[in-house]
Design a protein around this motif. Structure first.
Motif, PDB file in Angstrom:
ATOM      1  N   ASP A 107     -30.700  35.965 -47.688  1.00  0.00           N
ATOM      2  CA  ASP A 107     -30.959  36.555 -48.731  1.00  0.00           C
ATOM      3  C   ASP A 107     -31.868  35.482 -49.930  1.00  0.00           C
ATOM      4  OD1 ASP A 107     -29.848  38.697 -47.373  1.00  0.00           O
ATOM      5  OD2 ASP A 107     -27.766  37.538 -48.471  1.00  0.00           O
ATOM      6  N   LEU A 108     -31.776  33.911 -49.646  1.00  0.00           N
ATOM      7  CA  LEU A 108     -32.747  33.511 -50.097  1.00  0.00           C
ATOM      8  C   LEU A 108     -33.858  33.484 -50.433  1.00  0.00           C
ATOM      9  CD1 LEU A 108     -32.029  29.362 -48.957  1.00  0.00           C
ATOM     10  CD2 LEU A 108     -31.365  30.716 -50.824  1.00  0.00           C
ATOM     11  N   LYS A 109     -34.627  33.241 -51.571  1.00  0.00           N
ATOM     12  CA  LYS A 109     -35.567  33.638 -52.163  1.00  0.00           C
ATOM     13  C   LYS A 109     -37.069  32.869 -52.244  1.00  0.00           C
ATOM     14  CE  LYS A 109     -34.317  36.102 -56.420  1.00  0.00           C
ATOM     15  NZ  LYS A 109     -33.982  36.497 -57.825  1.00  0.00           N
ATOM     16  N   VAL A 110     -38.204  32.767 -51.618  1.00  0.00           N
ATOM     17  CA  VAL A 110     -39.140  31.897 -52.226  1.00  0.00           C
ATOM     18  C   VAL A 110     -39.149  31.017 -53.538  1.00  0.00           C
ATOM     19  CG1 VAL A 110     -41.941  31.606 -51.881  1.00  0.00           C
ATOM     20  CG2 VAL A 110     -40.995  34.041 -50.319  1.00  0.00           C
ATOM     21  N   GLU A 111     -38.846  31.026 -54.548  1.00  0.00           N
ATOM     22  CA  GLU A 111     -38.580  30.297 -55.540  1.00  0.00           C
ATOM     23  C   GLU A 111     -37.684  29.242 -54.855  1.00  0.00           C
ATOM     24  OE1 GLU A 111     -38.305  33.887 -55.868  1.00  0.00           O
ATOM     25  OE2 GLU A 111     -40.687  34.211 -56.631  1.00  0.00           O
ATOM     26  N   ASN A 112     -36.373  29.364 -54.955  1.00  0.00           N
ATOM     27  CA  ASN A 112     -35.555  28.792 -53.714  1.00  0.00           C
ATOM     28  C   ASN A 112     -35.675  28.151 -52.969  1.00  0.00           C
ATOM     29  OD1 ASN A 112     -34.263  29.818 -56.259  1.00  0.00           O
ATOM     30  ND2 ASN A 112     -32.939  31.640 -54.733  1.00  0.00           N
ATOM     31  N   LEU A 113     -36.308  28.512 -52.073  1.00  0.00           N
ATOM     32  CA  LEU A 113     -37.270  27.814 -51.431  1.00  0.00           C
ATOM     33  C   LEU A 113     -37.842  26.616 -51.361  1.00  0.00           C
ATOM     34  CD1 LEU A 113     -37.246  30.461 -47.892  1.00  0.00           C
ATOM     35  CD2 LEU A 113     -35.696  28.260 -48.022  1.00  0.00           C
ATOM     36  N   GLY A 114     -39.261  26.909 -51.992  1.00  0.00           N
ATOM     37  CA  GLY A 114     -39.940  25.740 -52.734  1.00  0.00           C
ATOM     38  C   GLY A 114     -39.224  24.494 -53.877  1.00  0.00           C
ATOM     39  N   ILE A 115     -38.106  24.800 -54.785  1.00  0.00           N
ATOM     40  CA  ILE A 115     -37.645  24.372 -54.850  1.00  0.00           C
ATOM     41  C   ILE A 115     -36.841  23.077 -54.569  1.00  0.00           C
ATOM     42  CG2 ILE A 115     -35.121  23.738 -56.549  1.00  0.00           C
ATOM     43  CD1 ILE A 115     -36.221  26.494 -57.705  1.00  0.00           C
ATOM     44  N   ALA A 116     -36.158  23.577 -53.512  1.00  0.00           N
ATOM     45  CA  ALA A 116     -35.126  22.732 -52.378  1.00  0.00           C
ATOM     46  C   ALA A 116     -36.445  22.323 -51.226  1.00  0.00           C
ATOM     47  CB  ALA A 116     -34.665  23.531 -50.587  1.00  0.00           C
ATOM     48  N   ALA A 117     -37.266  22.740 -51.475  1.00  0.00           N
ATOM     49  CA  ALA A 117     -38.510  21.707 -50.375  1.00  0.00           C
ATOM     50  C   ALA A 117     -39.172  20.077 -51.673  1.00  0.00           C
ATOM     51  CB  ALA A 117     -39.727  22.372 -50.553  1.00  0.00           C
ATOM     52  N   LEU A 118     -38.742  21.115 -53.072  1.00  0.00           N
ATOM     53  CA  LEU A 118     -39.357  19.807 -53.954  1.00  0.00           C
ATOM     54  C   LEU A 118     -38.299  18.414 -53.783  1.00  0.00           C
ATOM     55  CD1 LEU A 118     -41.340  21.834 -56.582  1.00  0.00           C
ATOM     56  CD2 LEU A 118     -42.390  20.340 -55.111  1.00  0.00           C
ATOM     57  N   PHE A 119     -37.442  19.225 -54.278  1.00  0.00           N
ATOM     58  CA  PHE A 119     -36.098  18.194 -53.884  1.00  0.00           C
ATOM     59  C   PHE A 119     -36.184  17.490 -53.204  1.00  0.00           C
ATOM     60  CE2 PHE A 119     -31.769  17.190 -53.145  1.00  0.00           C
ATOM     61  CZ  PHE A 119     -31.095  16.442 -54.555  1.00  0.00           C
ATOM     62  N   GLY A 120     -35.990  17.999 -51.655  1.00  0.00           N
ATOM     63  CA  GLY A 120     -36.319  17.058 -50.615  1.00  0.00           C
ATOM     64  C   GLY A 120     -37.970  15.912 -50.649  1.00  0.00           C
ATOM     65  N   LEU A 121     -38.337  16.328 -51.254  1.00  0.00           N
ATOM     66  CA  LEU A 121     -39.227  15.575 -51.005  1.00  0.00           C
ATOM     67  C   LEU A 121     -39.763  14.395 -52.637  1.00  0.00           C
ATOM     68  CD1 LEU A 121     -42.613  15.031 -50.361  1.00  0.00           C
ATOM     69  CD2 LEU A 121     -43.206  16.657 -52.452  1.00  0.00           C
ATOM     70  N   GLU A 122     -38.898  14.814 -53.484  1.00  0.00           N
ATOM     71  CA  GLU A 122     -38.404  13.610 -54.414  1.00  0.00           C
ATOM     72  C   GLU A 122     -37.788  12.466 -54.028  1.00  0.00           C
ATOM     73  OE1 GLU A 122     -36.162  13.634 -59.182  1.00  0.00           O
ATOM     74  OE2 GLU A 122     -36.846  15.416 -58.191  1.00  0.00           O
ATOM     75  N   CYS A 123     -36.367  12.746 -53.047  1.00  0.00           N
ATOM     76  CA  CYS A 123     -35.714  12.755 -52.346  1.00  0.00           C
ATOM     77  C   CYS A 123     -36.549  10.712 -51.356  1.00  0.00           C
ATOM     78  CB  CYS A 123     -34.822  13.517 -51.858  1.00  0.00           C
ATOM     79  SG  CYS A 123     -33.468  14.073 -52.524  1.00  0.00           S
ATOM     80  N   TYR A 124     -37.164  11.826 -50.166  1.00  0.00           N
ATOM     81  CA  TYR A 124     -38.190  10.823 -49.848  1.00  0.00           C
ATOM     82  C   TYR A 124     -38.609  10.104 -49.807  1.00  0.00           C
ATOM     83  CZ  TYR A 124     -41.099   9.602 -46.502  1.00  0.00           C
ATOM     84  OH  TYR A 124     -42.278   8.766 -45.008  1.00  0.00           O
ATOM     85  N   ALA A 125     -39.431  10.547 -51.822  1.00  0.00           N
ATOM     86  CA  ALA A 125     -40.528   9.350 -52.598  1.00  0.00           C
ATOM     87  C   ALA A 125     -39.473   8.472 -53.777  1.00  0.00           C
ATOM     88  CB  ALA A 125     -40.720  10.377 -53.660  1.00  0.00           C
ATOM     89  N   TRP A 126     -38.346   9.082 -53.339  1.00  0.00           N
ATOM     90  CA  TRP A 126     -37.432   7.782 -53.973  1.00  0.00           C
ATOM     91  C   TRP A 126     -36.818   6.879 -52.819  1.00  0.00           C
ATOM     92  CZ3 TRP A 126     -37.075   6.238 -59.108  1.00  0.00           C
ATOM     93  CH2 TRP A 126     -37.086   6.985 -59.975  1.00  0.00           C
ATOM     94  N   TYR A 127     -36.189   7.101 -52.034  1.00  0.00           N
ATOM     95  CA  TYR A 127     -36.662   6.319 -50.525  1.00  0.00           C
ATOM     96  C   TYR A 127     -37.632   5.492 -50.966  1.00  0.00           C
ATOM     97  CZ  TYR A 127     -36.142   5.007 -45.844  1.00  0.00           C
ATOM     98  OH  TYR A 127     -35.932   3.975 -44.639  1.00  0.00           O
ATOM     99  N   CYS A 128     -39.114   5.861 -50.507  1.00  0.00           N
ATOM    100  CA  CYS A 128     -39.909   5.276 -49.828  1.00  0.00           C
ATOM    101  C   CYS A 128     -39.989   4.159 -51.188  1.00  0.00           C
ATOM    102  CB  CYS A 128     -40.790   5.954 -50.020  1.00  0.00           C
ATOM    103  SG  CYS A 128     -41.021   7.157 -48.608  1.00  0.00           S
ATOM    104  N   ALA A 129     -39.855   4.678 -51.972  1.00  0.00           N
ATOM    105  CA  ALA A 129     -39.960   3.322 -53.672  1.00  0.00           C
ATOM    106  C   ALA A 129     -39.067   2.241 -53.081  1.00  0.00           C
ATOM    107  CB  ALA A 129     -39.960   4.424 -55.245  1.00  0.00           C
ATOM    108  N   GLY A 130     -37.943   2.608 -53.113  1.00  0.00           N
ATOM    109  CA  GLY A 130     -36.544   1.628 -52.778  1.00  0.00           C
ATOM    110  C   GLY A 130     -36.933   0.916 -51.684  1.00  0.00           C
TER     111      GLY A 130
END
Length: 122
Positions: free
Chosen positions: A85-108
């Motif tokens: 039932d998920l929309k593409v917008e929700n999947l995009g937000i989830a993907a961006l959140f995951g990418l942000e978490c990974y970027a913070w991990y790399c920065a750390g």
């Protein structure tokens, strides 16, 4: 490249002159506006007491944070169960959140190594 260095030095000089000229008045204004937070007299014992108060207040907030995290996890579980039932917008937000978490991990990781990149030795 040399002209950019001269520009940078000029800007740094201007900034230091601005701080030297207005720094004291800004400091006094800041202290006056926040005088209700200043503990008088500032003794070592009082500083230790305030430090312990902060630590244990933060520690007391852990159960509430844990409960909020559990609610978030349950929400994600429900989303995963109903993923059709998920929309593409929700999947995009989830993907961006995951990418942000990974970027913070790399920065750390970079900060933890003292701002060095693996394999790069100047």
């Amino acid at each position: 490249m040399a002209s950019k260095l001269v520009q940078l030095q000029s800007k740094a000089s201007q900034a230091s002159q601005l701080v030297a000229k207005h720094g004291t008045s800004y400091y006094k204004q800041l202290m006056e506006q926040n005088k209700q937070y200043i503990q008088e007299p500032a003794t070592i014992e009082k500083c230790n007491e305030l430090s312990k108060q902060l630590f244990y207040t933060r520690l007391a907030s852990v159960p509430g944070r844990y409960e909020a995290m559990q609610k978030e996890v349950e929400y994600v579980k429900q989303l995963w169960k109903n993923r059709k039932d998920l929309k593409v917008e929700n999947l995009g937000i989830a993907a961006l959140f995951g990418l942000e978490c990974y970027a913070w991990y790399c920065a750390g990781e970079i900060v933890g190594r003292g701002f060095t990149f693996t394999g790069y030795y100047p």
